[in-house]
Design a protein around this motif. Structure first.
Motif, PDB file in Angstrom:
ATOM      1  N   ILE A 177       0.687  -1.192  -0.173  1.00 21.59           N
ATOM      2  CA  ILE A 177      -0.156  -0.013  -0.279  1.00 21.59           C
ATOM      3  C   ILE A 177       1.235   1.263   0.189  1.00 21.59           C
ATOM      4  O   ILE A 177       0.638   2.236  -0.306  1.00 21.59           O
ATOM      5  CB  ILE A 177      -0.602   0.222   1.037  1.00 21.59           C
ATOM      6  CG1 ILE A 177      -1.615  -1.381   1.643  1.00 21.59           C
ATOM      7  CG2 ILE A 177      -1.483   1.278   1.496  1.00 21.59           C
ATOM      8  CD1 ILE A 177      -2.673  -1.123   2.375  1.00 21.59           C
ATOM      9  N   ALA A 178       2.085   1.656   0.461  1.00 23.29           N
ATOM     10  CA  ALA A 178       3.300   2.891   0.977  1.00 23.29           C
ATOM     11  C   ALA A 178       3.403   2.286  -0.328  1.00 23.29           C
ATOM     12  O   ALA A 178       3.636   3.921  -1.048  1.00 23.29           O
ATOM     13  CB  ALA A 178       4.270   2.220   1.944  1.00 23.29           C
ATOM     14  N   LEU A 179       4.105   1.804  -1.129  1.00 20.65           N
ATOM     15  CA  LEU A 179       4.483   1.476  -2.496  1.00 20.65           C
ATOM     16  C   LEU A 179       3.473   2.345  -3.548  1.00 20.65           C
ATOM     17  O   LEU A 179       3.693   3.524  -4.120  1.00 20.65           O
ATOM     18  CB  LEU A 179       4.903   0.584  -3.490  1.00 20.65           C
ATOM     19  CG  LEU A 179       6.045   0.702  -4.943  1.00 20.65           C
ATOM     20  CD1 LEU A 179       6.374   1.574  -4.738  1.00 20.65           C
ATOM     21  CD2 LEU A 179       6.386  -0.577  -4.823  1.00 20.65           C
ATOM     22  N   LEU A 180       2.645   1.774  -3.277  1.00 15.90           N
ATOM     23  CA  LEU A 180       0.643   2.145  -4.088  1.00 15.90           C
ATOM     24  C   LEU A 180       1.153   3.778  -3.440  1.00 15.90           C
ATOM     25  O   LEU A 180       0.918   4.367  -5.322  1.00 15.90           O
ATOM     26  CB  LEU A 180      -0.465   2.078  -3.610  1.00 15.90           C
ATOM     27  CG  LEU A 180      -1.365   1.682  -4.424  1.00 15.90           C
ATOM     28  CD1 LEU A 180      -1.492   2.163  -5.896  1.00 15.90           C
ATOM     29  CD2 LEU A 180      -2.899   0.737  -4.288  1.00 15.90           C
ATOM     30  N   ALA A 181       0.788   3.917  -2.911  1.00 19.46           N
ATOM     31  CA  ALA A 181       0.907   5.619  -2.308  1.00 19.46           C
ATOM     32  C   ALA A 181       1.850   6.338  -3.111  1.00 19.46           C
ATOM     33  O   ALA A 181       1.627   7.087  -3.615  1.00 19.46           O
ATOM     34  CB  ALA A 181       0.150   5.644  -0.845  1.00 19.46           C
TER      35      ALA A 181
ATOM     36  N   GLY B 280      -1.488   0.667 -13.139  1.00 19.38           N
ATOM     37  CA  GLY B 280       0.337   0.647 -13.436  1.00 19.38           C
ATOM     38  C   GLY B 280       0.071   0.872 -11.667  1.00 19.38           C
ATOM     39  O   GLY B 280       1.008   0.264 -11.431  1.00 19.38           O
ATOM     40  N   GLY B 281       0.466   1.666 -10.905  1.00 17.20           N
ATOM     41  CA  GLY B 281       0.200   1.619  -9.560  1.00 17.20           C
ATOM     42  C   GLY B 281      -0.203   0.687  -8.764  1.00 17.20           C
ATOM     43  O   GLY B 281       0.242   0.474  -8.149  1.00 17.20           O
ATOM     44  N   VAL B 282      -1.734   0.638  -9.240  1.00 19.48           N
ATOM     45  CA  VAL B 282      -2.004  -0.955  -8.136  1.00 19.48           C
ATOM     46  C   VAL B 282      -1.143  -1.966  -8.526  1.00 19.48           C
ATOM     47  O   VAL B 282      -1.169  -2.851  -7.500  1.00 19.48           O
ATOM     48  CB  VAL B 282      -3.210  -0.761  -8.491  1.00 19.48           C
ATOM     49  CG1 VAL B 282      -4.242  -2.389  -8.362  1.00 19.48           C
ATOM     50  CG2 VAL B 282      -4.051   0.285  -8.114  1.00 19.48           C
ATOM     51  N   ALA B 283      -0.801  -2.578  -9.879  1.00 18.61           N
ATOM     52  CA  ALA B 283       0.068  -3.609  -9.921  1.00 18.61           C
ATOM     53  C   ALA B 283       1.024  -3.200  -9.703  1.00 18.61           C
ATOM     54  O   ALA B 283       2.010  -4.837  -9.315  1.00 18.61           O
ATOM     55  CB  ALA B 283      -0.646  -3.445 -12.071  1.00 18.61           C
ATOM     56  N   ILE B 284       1.661  -2.756  -9.675  1.00 14.26           N
ATOM     57  CA  ILE B 284       2.863  -2.490  -8.838  1.00 14.26           C
ATOM     58  C   ILE B 284       3.450  -2.660  -7.046  1.00 14.26           C
ATOM     59  O   ILE B 284       3.699  -3.699  -6.887  1.00 14.26           O
ATOM     60  CB  ILE B 284       4.023  -1.364  -8.753  1.00 14.26           C
ATOM     61  CG1 ILE B 284       4.085  -0.932 -11.030  1.00 14.26           C
ATOM     62  CG2 ILE B 284       5.473  -0.924  -8.612  1.00 14.26           C
ATOM     63  CD1 ILE B 284       4.772   0.080 -11.276  1.00 14.26           C
ATOM     64  N   GLY B 285       1.826  -1.833  -6.509  1.00 11.97           N
ATOM     65  CA  GLY B 285       1.947  -1.940  -5.182  1.00 11.97           C
ATOM     66  C   GLY B 285       1.861  -3.535  -4.580  1.00 11.97           C
ATOM     67  O   GLY B 285       2.178  -3.993  -3.730  1.00 11.97           O
TER      68      GLY B 285
END
Length: 272
Positions: free
Chosen positions: A63-67, A183-188
């Motif tokens: 979640i932190a990476l997504l944020a 993309g952010g969701v996939a990476i997170g």
């Protein structure tokens, strides 16, 4: 020789803005992810609650990476890990001259985050900070530092495979022409899934900046083992970056033939 391909938004940002964004993103990931590890492990002291701790910590990192990605990717490209930066440079997405400043910004942000956690611990319950530092301060490691008691070869394999997967997903969903809207969701989610696998084996994986930030407060053991969490993610990231460029960034000629042109059809997007 062609210039590296990057997003228009990242190209428009000054170098100072990009490095600041990488530092803030790295701070966010380490403060929330490592903080969850330190504080949650203290709350769930029952040995049978280990799975709850792993779940909490893995989700906190994801979640932190997504944020961080949602907040800063438009400025810096959203790396937040030296491994991702090396992979992006190897794939031609970032100029090599910018790789070291990116890595330094990430490490500085991560170390400031772990230092902030130390400050919080100074005002915690009696001997709490001493206990968590004696336990390694949520550092990565093998042998006695591995939550599951895994040896160094297992940790090396984990670092290589999981780092390669993270960089592969990052390069795929942030491709300048084939980018994914979520993309952010996939990476997170990928980063969270990586931690599910990595935490029992090594305490974490795929982010050398995070490994440095905890090792400096974890004592001699984590510092002595730190080299594995620097060398092998870097090697894996460089290899997958080169492989991605070779496998997926070819262009199609007007006659339908394939070209190995280094520009990959991205000559209009250049690094400042």
């Amino acid at each position: 020789m062609t210039e590296p391909r990057t997003s228009v938004a990242a190209a428009a940002a000054s170098r100072g803005a990009r490095l600041t964004a990488e530092g803030f993103g790295s701070f966010l990931i380490v403060f929330l992810g490592v903080g969850a590890s330190l504080f949650t492990a203290t709350l769930f002291a029952d040995p049978g609650a280990g799975s709850a701790v792993n779940l909490t910590v893995a989700l906190a990192f994801g979640i932190a990476l997504l944020a961080a990605f949602s907040s800063f990717a438009g400025i810096s490209g959203g790396h937040f890990s030296p491994a991702v930066t090396i992979g992006a440079a190897a794939a031609g997405r970032l100029a090599w001259r910018d790789a070291l400043p990116y890595v330094l910004a990430q490490v500085v942000g991560a170390v400031i985050a772990s230092t902030a956690l130390i400050v919080v611990g100074l005002f915690g319950p009696e001997r709490w900070l001493e206990r968590v530092q004696d336990a390694g301060f949520a550092s990565t490691g093998w042998g006695t530092l591995s939550p599951g008691g895994f040896g160094m070869p297992a940790v090396i394999v984990i670092e290589i495979i999981l780092t390669a997967l993270l960089v592969l997903v990052f390069l795929s969903v942030t491709h300048p022409e084939r980018r994914t809207a979520a993309g952010g969701v996939a990476i997170g989610l990928t980063f969270a899934a990586i931690q599910f696998v990595a935490i029992p084996v090594a305490g974490g994986a795929a982010n050398p900046a995070r490994a440095i930030a905890t090792a400096i407060y974890g004592g001699i053991g984590p510092l002595a083992q730190l080299w594995v969490f620097l060398v092998f993610p870097g090697v894996a990231a460089a290899a997958i970056g080169i492989a991605y460029r070779a496998l997926f960034d070819g262009t199609v000629e007007p006659d339908g033939g394939e070209s190995d042109d280094d520009s990959g059809g991205w000559s209009s997007l250049t690094q400042p």
